[in-house]
Write an enzyme that holds these catalytic residues in place. Sequence first.
Site, short mmCIF file in Angstrom:
data_model
loop_
_atom_site.label_atom_id
_atom_site.label_comp_id
_atom_site.label_asym_id
_atom_site.label_seq_id
_atom_site.Cartn_x
_atom_site.Cartn_y
_atom_site.Cartn_z
N GLU A 19 52.47 27.69 49.82
CA GLU A 19 53.95 27.03 49.67
C GLU A 19 54.11 26.28 51.12
OE1 GLU A 19 55.06 26.69 46.95
OE2 GLU A 19 54.48 28.53 45.83
N HIS B 197 49.92 21.80 44.14
CA HIS B 197 49.25 23.10 43.98
C HIS B 197 47.91 23.42 43.43
CE1 HIS B 197 52.01 25.63 45.79
NE2 HIS B 197 53.34 25.71 45.06
N GLY C 165 62.48 26.22 40.39
CA GLY C 165 62.72 24.76 40.18
C GLY C 165 61.57 24.39 39.14
N ALA C 166 60.21 24.96 39.30
CA ALA C 166 59.12 24.84 38.43
C ALA C 166 57.91 25.66 38.86
CB ALA C 166 58.64 23.20 38.81
N MET C 167 56.87 25.43 38.01
CA MET C 167 55.88 26.70 38.08
C MET C 167 54.49 25.82 38.11
SD MET C 167 54.72 29.44 39.01
CE MET C 167 53.05 29.78 39.15
N GLU D 118 54.11 20.73 42.73
CA GLU D 118 53.41 21.31 41.47
C GLU D 118 51.88 21.00 41.27
OE1 GLU D 118 54.90 24.20 41.16
OE2 GLU D 118 57.01 23.41 41.83
#
Length: 910
Positions: free
Chosen positions: A324, A305, A265-267, A302
Amino acid sequence: MREGQSTVTKRLEYAPPAFWIDNVDLTFDLDPTKTRVLNKMTLRRNPAVPVEPLKLDGDELNLARVLVNGQGTSFRLEGERLVLESLPEGDAPFELEIFTTCNPEKNTKLMGLFLSDGAFFTQCEAEGFRRITYFLDRPDVMASYTVTLRADKAKYPVLLSNGNLVDEGELEGGRHFAKWQDPHKKPCYLFAVVAGPLVAREQRIVARSGREHLLQVYVRPGDLDQTEHAMKSLVNSVLWDEARFGLSLDLDRFMIVATGDFNAGAMENKGLNIFNTKYVLAKPSTATDSDFDAVESVIGHEYFHNWTGNRITCRDWFQLSLKEGLTVFRDQEFSMDLAGTPSACAVKRIENVIGLRSAQFPEDAGPMAHPVRPDEYLEISNFYTATVYEKGAEVVRMYQTLVGREGFRKGMDLYFQRHDGQAVTCDDFAQAMSDANPGSDLARMLPQFKRWYSQAGTPVVKAEGRYDADARTYTLRLSQSCPPTSGQPAKEPFVIPIRLGLVAEDGRDLPLQPENGNSRHEGSMTYVLTESQATLTFVDVDSEPVPSLLRGFSAPVKLDCAYTPDQLMRLLAQDSDPFNRWEAAQQLGLRIAIDLITSPAPLPSRPLNDAYLAALRAVLRHPELDAAFKALVLSLPDEEYIAEQLSVVDPQRTHAVREAMKLQLATELQSDWVWAYEQCKDTGAYQPDPISSGHRALAGLALQALCLAARDQGDIVWPGKAYQRFKDAGNMTDRLNALTALINSGHELAKPALSRYYDLFRAEPLALDKWFALQALAPDHEGNVLPIVRKLTQHPDFNLRTPNRARSLLSSYCHRNQAAFHRPDGGGYAFWADRVIELDKLNPQVTARLARAMDQWARLAEPYRTAARTAIERVAAKPDLSNDVREVITRSLASSVPAQESTNSSPSIE
Ligand code: B3K
Ligand code: ZN
């Protein structure tokens, strides 16, 4: 640790690295087919580890040169690893220079450096950096990075990497360069590069600390009008993390870049998040309310994070849930806080639990079952799972339930105080939470609480209540158990916080006075179950209550309580806990469904009883409840969740039963649906807020019911209205709901509507994904969906290499259309096997997800089970499978349930 490409990595074999890498200076000459990467590193031996050779990870790299302190040196390749034996002795730092090339254009795995529509992107988590240069590709090696990017200026005008832009300029031959320096040390999985023709929406914000930040959302030039919601979500994320956790942005510049080709989905790359377009781009005409919500939560995720994952990272990949699970918890809390009202919060909570139950519960009961902190893997990419993410988030939520919101904040503060800048373990997080809350239930039970990290499987809590009118006591007998999972035949008891209340006949919460306890609770209390069995008695109970257990879903368990239908009706009508109101409706629906599925009799014409219908009608017509909440209560449990309750699953029967229930709900509540539709159908100028999106959800559900009822009655008015709404809709949510209503009712207008949709959106990739998905999810009429899906694989707009497109067709069909996929002739499974074999050659990660569509094969009734096994064996027989797919397939075949070897076709309840 990892010895080669096909070995199992084990958690208990963790060893610290033999070398540290302090500085990395990378120079990229970007070229689609031959990108040159010059990697100059400063390394030193880790004095804590006995002397050994330096073994650097690599994958599909072409090695041109290796220099140590500027001199040529001997080296060898061990599989994909670069091994250097003759390095300077002692602990002093030395320079290592490695020159390699790679081919981004051929990189269909989308790991490492790849091309997407003519622009360069990277994806390094978990083990993609080794596809860019030789490195110690493990998260406990943290270094400072300087990155110089050189590329053709016309083709790649924007050159981005992590941190701050420290230099830029022109080069000969129409090329230019940019130099970036990341002020923070990071593991290589957070490294990122982007280069291409992009434009940015920008916003400057001043944080509470007074520091100014530049926020940027980079997209293709034509997509700028779809970035407003993403920017708004980013600003909200920055403000929320400061307000709720005291965590500020530690960078001058924070960038998000969108690409249409992305496995995940994303990083969360440091300062340079790379996103799947699906979670950035949103405009009312192409994105639904759920899309808008998903953008908000993934942007939040994100961003969060940056502290939980980046500032404090994982020591090794077994600790994945450390970042996560915690970050999912944080994004869930963010979305709930933003939702505002208690009702909107409850809706978010219910949606999260629906997701957990339909994805994580089956995972915990299937061949891929693993603990939140797994013990071994063949391919780490296979462990980015619902268990690590969503169950991991529930584990974090339980800390908060046990120590309270303030206690949780103290735990977070201590965690950062102790571990900022480190690579740590789940144990370190647990210890910080406990140490910050001395004297708490958590501190007393910490070792036992940590079983949530080590034991797989979904625990079952059984509850039995007894009222003694003479003694005015109410006694709850609670017990817990957990089914065996692979490698874990017996489980130790968990620490299970059970939030509970006693609901009186008039709906009030009775005061809770536990016997032997001195504290009295007015509404709810949390009882912590730690033993296999326990008894809890309340005194001074005036009348027989209905227990409302596991309020707010206070633990990721299955509750087994023999409620009578009347008791569930009371909870549905009156419980002060909105989650349990919804849950009561689910339980009522689930019981009816399971009774019908397991009964050998043909389906009755009226599967639902009057009391259940009346209860749902009362919710639908309720003057105070929010529309979003009503829509959830009026939605039957999904097929995955129903199937999860059965030890043998006949997917066709499950589907037929649910459809029959849905039809009766549609026809017998017809006038109520008309009323609800009229109440909710107009929401004015589009806003993705909880109130108006709730109205759209209920109007959409109503329209689907009305079209279904119309089919039953041969009426054409509602399909006509749906078609009109489809044509005139001012937003994608209404448009898609109307189209779905036509498709699901099998009305002939679905066809022209679909082709009109295609004409409208053929140039909008995300909207076109929905067009593929709609057809893959359509109701099956005599097996017609498979040929349609097959034909769509040949459509000019279908492209197996683009994960979003592949998923929109293949995963929708194989994972989410149970009735069309599980064909008695096994055609769905054969199609699955062909696609798995085909796609694995291109993109193993996406394929491994698709491969998991067969997770539940061993519980299928015949003839499905044998046909499924044949298809899985066909895939297993391929000699050149990726590790990703091989791991999924091997586990799947090993999961054959012996008790079912003698399966007959009548399903039974677990
Ligand atoms: N950490 C990434 C996931 C990367 C997936 C690698 N296979 C996104 C996230 O969870 O935030
Ligand atoms: Zn994440």
